[in-house]
Design an enzyme around this catalytic site. Structure first.
Site, PDB file in Angstrom:
ATOM      1  N   ASP A   1      17.596 -65.753  11.565  1.00  0.00           N
ATOM      2  CA  ASP A   1      16.650 -65.435  10.499  1.00  0.00           C
ATOM      3  C   ASP A   1      15.313 -65.103  11.165  1.00  0.00           C
ATOM      4  O   ASP A   1      15.148 -65.281  12.372  1.00  0.00           O
ATOM      5  CB  ASP A   1      16.502 -66.662   9.572  1.00  0.00           C
ATOM      6  N   SER A   2      14.361 -64.681  10.327  1.00  0.00           N
ATOM      7  CA  SER A   2      13.022 -64.425  10.851  1.00  0.00           C
ATOM      8  C   SER A   2      12.308 -65.724  11.238  1.00  0.00           C
ATOM      9  O   SER A   2      11.306 -65.682  11.946  1.00  0.00           O
ATOM     10  CB  SER A   2      12.202 -63.689   9.796  1.00  0.00           C
TER      11      SER A   2
ATOM     12  N   CYS B   1      19.489 -64.193   6.437  1.00  0.00           N
ATOM     13  CA  CYS B   1      18.221 -63.579   6.054  1.00  0.00           C
ATOM     14  C   CYS B   1      18.530 -62.539   4.988  1.00  0.00           C
ATOM     15  O   CYS B   1      19.286 -61.592   5.245  1.00  0.00           O
ATOM     16  CB  CYS B   1      17.589 -62.927   7.274  1.00  0.00           C
TER      17      CYS B   1
ATOM     18  N   HIS C   1      14.604 -68.545   2.884  1.00  0.00           N
ATOM     19  CA  HIS C   1      13.542 -69.561   2.928  1.00  0.00           C
ATOM     20  C   HIS C   1      13.484 -70.363   1.610  1.00  0.00           C
ATOM     21  O   HIS C   1      13.060 -71.515   1.609  1.00  0.00           O
ATOM     22  CB  HIS C   1      12.171 -68.905   3.141  1.00  0.00           C
TER      23      HIS C   1
ATOM     24  N   GLU D   1       7.116 -71.751   6.195  1.00  0.00           N
ATOM     25  CA  GLU D   1       6.850 -71.738   7.648  1.00  0.00           C
ATOM     26  C   GLU D   1       5.751 -72.735   8.019  1.00  0.00           C
ATOM     27  O   GLU D   1       5.720 -73.244   9.130  1.00  0.00           O
ATOM     28  CB  GLU D   1       6.469 -70.327   8.111  1.00  0.00           C
TER      29      GLU D   1
ATOM     30  N   CYS E   1      16.221 -65.000  -0.865  1.00  0.00           N
ATOM     31  CA  CYS E   1      15.612 -65.137   0.470  1.00  0.00           C
ATOM     32  C   CYS E   1      15.981 -66.523   0.952  1.00  0.00           C
ATOM     33  O   CYS E   1      15.874 -67.501   0.190  1.00  0.00           O
ATOM     34  CB  CYS E   1      14.102 -64.981   0.374  1.00  0.00           C
TER      35      CYS E   1
HETATM   36  N1  DGL Z   1      14.352 -65.591   5.205  1.00  0.00           N
HETATM   37  C1  DGL Z   1      14.295 -64.175   5.164  1.00  0.00           C
HETATM   38  C2  DGL Z   1      14.971 -63.607   3.968  1.00  0.00           C
HETATM   39  O1  DGL Z   1      15.942 -64.194   3.570  1.00  0.00           O
HETATM   40  C3  DGL Z   1      13.061 -63.477   5.621  1.00  0.00           C
HETATM   41  C4  DGL Z   1      11.755 -63.865   5.062  1.00  0.00           C
HETATM   42  C5  DGL Z   1      10.677 -63.073   5.733  1.00  0.00           C
HETATM   43  O2  DGL Z   1      10.639 -63.097   6.965  1.00  0.00           O
HETATM   44  O3  DGL Z   1       9.896 -62.409   5.039  1.00  0.00           O
HETATM   45  O4  DGL Z   1      14.635 -62.598   3.441  1.00  0.00           O
END
Ligand code: DGL
Length: 263
Positions: free
Chosen positions: A6-7, A69, A185, A149, A183
């Protein structure tokens, strides 16, 4: 060995589920903490970053990859699959859409995700391919990513609660009975989101994808606990701190910083 990336921290919401479902598998996790967020970047940049992330995991000899992600799953998954056609590469869009369609009674589904994911219409297209009578209400919630984050993940966090209240107002007003966390996150702050939408089915795209992955992977050994390695692309401290809270286990000695630009 399973690769998950993931990011940043978001993919840990998938890792937690995979670890629960496949306790004996070895897992390597990469969070691109030096370049997060991805969700407001161009298709070219997201694709370039995603290829580097995957190249890194491939250098660890993974046999299957969970693209944990929503942004990469929506924008770049075909490119990733074309680059490495011999291993299964699972994204987070399709399984979540299937779960949401199975749960909705009033055919109104909310989708929250990053700006790039919403702009790609990936969830909308998949949902409508499953049922073209659905009413889909979509909202980009970019502030959730820096909140996670930066460790604003407690269900009692007032800042996160206020942001959730504002972002989810339209979905709440629509009467949607099901919400996709598009997402990865967002499942980390599920409770803050659920508090704003009581009674709504919350579908974690991370959990749905982990379920799909677990059906594809044949556990190799039964009587052992799998090892988990964590890699990040910048200073590990913040990642270690928040990840340890979310995973409910200390990972401080297990996180290694790498130079992702080399891959
Ligand atoms: N967790 C990621 C997603 O599912 C990326 C969030 C991001 O880096 O903007 O989209």
């Amino acid at each position: 060995m399973i690769g998950i990336f993931d990011s940043g921290l978001g993919g840990l919401s998938a890792l937690k589920e995979v670890r629960r479902l496949l306790p004996s598998e070895d897992i390597v996790y990469f969070g691109d903490t030096g370049r997060v967020p991805y969700g407001s970047r161009s298709k070219e940049t997201i694709t370039k970053y995603a290829l580097q992330d995957l190249n890194f995991l491939m250098s660890k000899q993974v046999d299957a990859v969970l693209v944990a992600c929503g942004t990469i799953s929506s924008i770049a998954i075909d490119t990733l699959r074309n680059k490495y056609p011999s291993i299964p590469i699972i994204g987070v869009v399709d399984s979540a859409a299937e779960v949401a369609v199975s749960l909705t009674k009033n055919k109104k589904i909310g989708v929250i995700a990053t700006s790039s994911t919403i702009g790609s219409h990936s969830f909308e297209k998949k949902l409508l391919s499953l049922d073209n009578e659905l009413d889909i209400i979509q909202t980009a919630c970019p502030l959730f990513v820096p909140l996670v984050e930066n460790g604003f993940i407690s269900p009692d966090n007032e800042v996160t609660h206020l942001v959730a209240k504002q972002y989810l107002a339209e979905i709440k007003a629509s009467g949607a009975d099901t919400l996709i966390l598009g997402c990865t996150h967002y499942p980390i702050i599920t409770e803050s989101i659920a508090r704003v939408l009581p009674g709504v089915n919350i579908v974690s795209s991370s959990k749905a994808a982990a379920d799909t992955l677990s059906q594809m992977v044949q556990p190799t050994e039964i009587n052992r606990l799998g090892n988990t390695e964590y890699y990040v692309s910048d200073e590990p401290y913040g990642f270690e701190k928040t990840a340890s809270i979310f995973l409910e286990t200390k990972i401080h000695d297990k996180v290694t910083r790498i130079d992702i630009e080399k891959y």
